[in-house]
Design a protein around this motif. Structure first.
Motif, short mmCIF file in Angstrom:
data_model
loop_
_atom_site.label_atom_id
_atom_site.label_comp_id
_atom_site.label_asym_id
_atom_site.label_seq_id
_atom_site.Cartn_x
_atom_site.Cartn_y
_atom_site.Cartn_z
N GLN A 84 -1.87 -22.63 -11.48
CA GLN A 84 -2.02 -22.51 -10.03
C GLN A 84 -1.25 -21.30 -9.52
O GLN A 84 -1.74 -20.56 -8.65
N HIS A 85 -0.07 -21.07 -10.07
CA HIS A 85 0.75 -19.93 -9.65
C HIS A 85 0.05 -18.62 -9.96
O HIS A 85 0.06 -17.69 -9.14
N ASN A 86 -0.58 -18.53 -11.14
CA ASN A 86 -1.24 -17.28 -11.51
C ASN A 86 -2.40 -16.97 -10.57
O ASN A 86 -2.68 -15.80 -10.28
N ARG A 87 -3.09 -18.00 -10.11
CA ARG A 87 -4.17 -17.76 -9.13
C ARG A 87 -3.58 -17.22 -7.82
O ARG A 87 -4.12 -16.28 -7.22
N ASN A 88 -2.47 -17.82 -7.38
CA ASN A 88 -1.81 -17.34 -6.15
C ASN A 88 -1.27 -15.92 -6.34
O ASN A 88 -1.35 -15.08 -5.44
N LYS A 89 -0.72 -15.69 -7.53
CA LYS A 89 -0.13 -14.38 -7.84
C LYS A 89 -1.18 -13.28 -7.85
O LYS A 89 -0.94 -12.17 -7.36
N LYS A 90 -2.37 -13.60 -8.40
CA LYS A 90 -3.45 -12.60 -8.43
C LYS A 90 -3.84 -12.18 -7.03
O LYS A 90 -4.08 -11.00 -6.75
N GLN A 91 -3.89 -13.13 -6.12
CA GLN A 91 -4.23 -12.83 -4.73
C GLN A 91 -3.20 -11.87 -4.13
O GLN A 91 -3.55 -10.92 -3.42
N TYR A 92 -1.92 -12.13 -4.45
CA TYR A 92 -0.86 -11.26 -3.93
C TYR A 92 -0.92 -9.88 -4.56
O TYR A 92 -0.79 -8.86 -3.86
N ILE A 93 -1.16 -9.79 -5.88
CA ILE A 93 -1.21 -8.49 -6.56
C ILE A 93 -2.39 -7.67 -6.05
O ILE A 93 -2.27 -6.46 -5.83
N ASP A 94 -3.53 -8.32 -5.84
CA ASP A 94 -4.69 -7.61 -5.28
C ASP A 94 -4.35 -7.03 -3.92
O ASP A 94 -4.73 -5.89 -3.60
N TRP A 95 -3.63 -7.82 -3.13
CA TRP A 95 -3.25 -7.36 -1.77
C TRP A 95 -2.28 -6.19 -1.84
O TRP A 95 -2.46 -5.18 -1.14
N ILE A 96 -1.26 -6.29 -2.69
CA ILE A 96 -0.24 -5.25 -2.75
C ILE A 96 -0.82 -3.96 -3.32
O ILE A 96 -0.43 -2.86 -2.91
N ASN A 97 -1.76 -4.08 -4.26
CA ASN A 97 -2.44 -2.88 -4.78
C ASN A 97 -3.28 -2.21 -3.69
O ASN A 97 -3.30 -0.98 -3.57
N LYS A 98 -3.92 -3.04 -2.88
CA LYS A 98 -4.74 -2.52 -1.77
C LYS A 98 -3.87 -1.77 -0.77
O LYS A 98 -4.31 -0.80 -0.14
N GLN A 99 -2.62 -2.21 -0.61
CA GLN A 99 -1.70 -1.54 0.31
C GLN A 99 -1.15 -0.24 -0.26
O GLN A 99 -0.49 0.52 0.43
N GLY A 100 -1.38 -0.01 -1.54
CA GLY A 100 -0.89 1.20 -2.18
C GLY A 100 0.60 1.17 -2.46
O GLY A 100 1.25 2.22 -2.60
N ILE A 101 1.16 -0.03 -2.58
CA ILE A 101 2.60 -0.16 -2.86
C ILE A 101 2.78 -0.13 -4.37
O ILE A 101 2.40 -1.07 -5.08
N ARG A 102 3.36 0.96 -4.86
CA ARG A 102 3.54 1.13 -6.29
C ARG A 102 4.98 0.90 -6.71
O ARG A 102 5.28 0.68 -7.88
N ARG A 103 5.91 0.98 -5.73
CA ARG A 103 7.34 0.83 -6.09
C ARG A 103 8.14 0.19 -4.99
O ARG A 103 8.12 0.26 -3.92
N LYS B 5 10.18 -2.01 -3.19
CA LYS B 5 9.26 -2.97 -2.59
C LYS B 5 8.46 -3.74 -3.64
O LYS B 5 7.82 -4.75 -3.32
N ARG B 6 8.50 -3.22 -4.88
CA ARG B 6 7.71 -3.86 -5.93
C ARG B 6 8.50 -3.80 -7.24
O ARG B 6 8.89 -2.72 -7.69
N VAL B 7 8.72 -4.95 -7.83
CA VAL B 7 9.40 -5.03 -9.12
C VAL B 7 8.37 -4.84 -10.23
O VAL B 7 7.33 -5.52 -10.24
N LEU B 8 8.64 -3.92 -11.15
CA LEU B 8 7.72 -3.62 -12.24
C LEU B 8 8.12 -4.39 -13.51
O LEU B 8 9.26 -4.82 -13.66
N TYR B 9 7.17 -4.52 -14.43
CA TYR B 9 7.47 -5.27 -15.66
C TYR B 9 8.60 -4.62 -16.44
O TYR B 9 9.42 -5.32 -17.05
N LYS B 10 8.67 -3.31 -16.43
CA LYS B 10 9.74 -2.63 -17.17
C LYS B 10 11.12 -2.96 -16.58
O LYS B 10 12.13 -2.93 -17.29
N ASP B 11 11.16 -3.27 -15.27
CA ASP B 11 12.44 -3.62 -14.63
C ASP B 11 13.01 -4.92 -15.19
O ASP B 11 14.23 -5.11 -15.21
N LEU B 12 12.13 -5.78 -15.64
CA LEU B 12 12.55 -7.11 -16.11
C LEU B 12 13.33 -7.03 -17.42
O LEU B 12 13.96 -8.01 -17.83
#
Length: 347
Positions: free
Chosen positions: A328-347, A262-269
């Motif tokens: 602009q993308h980084n601002r949108n991305k931060k909003q998404y990362i904050d949300w996904i962290n709040k959901q507790g999705i780590r992988r 559900k979540r791609v990590l930096y190491k996956d890249l």
């Protein structure tokens, strides 16, 4: 007089016997001989089935199998079994049943979509026609066939356009495959091939990009815009940076196609795979799933815009926020990362 009486009796007995015989023949031929409560049943006769096997298959649906056997033998059906799928309606007589089994192989609708690999497709088709998954995957991957028609093993999934098709149940693996080649050719005839050429892609490349679009968004109305982002990147020589390709690369690397990520990590890249579009600018060697026709057409008719980035829109789930600049993308991305962290999705 005595002899005349005997002859008369004999004649009468003959008439009675003939009448009984005729009645029995009539009963065997024309009396209802089904043994089920439903309006109809489906009889599937495998290829190369023997008459004995046919009797075993049909017996549960026949009230008097012996009378059926007599009529089938008299009509020559017992020596000319035909494979197929047959619909027997309630109340039919032996004559009708034999006639149906001889000449009314009923076609079925075969459907498939969103298959991730040829193996998945083979399993899906094997649920619908006589050919088993082993024979199907063997036909799909036949090297001479694949190469002759301009595919590779990686791109061969492109040949199977998801839709509803009419087949006979007793279709063989190669018959199915060959029919799909004809459907693929028909699909790309005319306008679609012209559009692919106009945007600088081959049909298989279009399907590869469409497979990424398919994985990125389930929203059909958003697909042309997503396709436009990838085409902007591709046309400018950028890497596609598509998360779904990384997920596919991980599954392929692990040989574990049940993996849920559900979540791609930096190491996956950093995974070294031709499917990893964060590492390689080229298109993947083949589709990462079977795209819908809507996704294919979204690429062929991609939206012309100046967006190069997008990320999931947490304010309108299922859709995405698009950006022209990395800032602009980084601002949108931060909003998404904050949300996904709040959901507790780590992988």
């Amino acid at each position: 007089m005595y002899i005349k009486k005997i002859l008369l009796i004999i004649a009468l007995m003959g008439l009675i016997g003939g009448g009984i015989f005729a009645y029995n023949v009539y009963q065997a031929v024309f009396s209802p001989n089904t043994n089920f409560e439903e309006d109809s049943v489906i009889i599937q006769i495998p290829t190369d089935a023997t008459y004995t096997e046919l009797i075993e298959i049909i017996s549960p649906s026949i009230k008097d199998i012996y009378s059926f056997d007599r009529i089938a033998s008299r009509k020559g059906y017992s020596k000319n079994i035909k494979a197929g799928r047959y619909i027997i309606k309630k109340g039919l007589n032996n004559n009708d049943i034999v006639n149906i089994l001889r000449s009314k192989n009923t076609p079925i609708n075969v459907t498939f979509n969103n298959q991730e690999r040829l193996e998945n497709l083979a399993g899906r088709i094997a649920q619908q026609i006589e050919a088993d998954s082993t024979s199907l995957i063997t036909a799909f991957k036949e090297e001479a066939f694949v190469q002759e028609h301009g595919f590779s093993l990686e791109s061969a999934l492109s040949m199977y356009i998801p839709n509803k098709y009419e087949f006979f149940w007793n279709t063989s693996a190669k018959q199915f495959r060959d029919r799909m080649l004809k459907e693929y050719t028909r699909f790309w005839e005319g306008k679609r091939t012209a559009k692919a050429k106009k945007i600088g892609l081959t049909p298989t490349q279009v399907i590869t990009v469409a497979s990424i679009v398919q994985k990125e968004t389930a929203k059909v109305d958003e697909r042309p815009r997503v396709a436009g982002v990838y085409m902007n990147r591709y046309n400018n020589g950028w890497k596609l940076d598509a998360d779904p390709t990384v997920i596919y690369a991980i599954k392929k690397h692990r040989n574990d196609w049940q993996t849920v990520i559900k979540r791609v990590l930096y190491k996956d890249l950093e995974l070294d795979s031709p499917y990893n579009t964060y590492k390689y600018a080229e298109l993947p060697p083949g589709p990462i799933t079977m795209p819908d026709i809507s996704a294919i057409d979204a690429v062929l008719n991609y939206e012309k815009h100046e967006y190069y980035f997008f990320v999931a829109n947490v304010e309108n789930m299922g859709y995405h926020k698009f950006a022209k600049s990395i800032e602009q993308h980084n601002r949108n991305k931060k909003q998404y990362i904050d949300w996904i962290n709040k959901q507790g999705i780590r992988r």
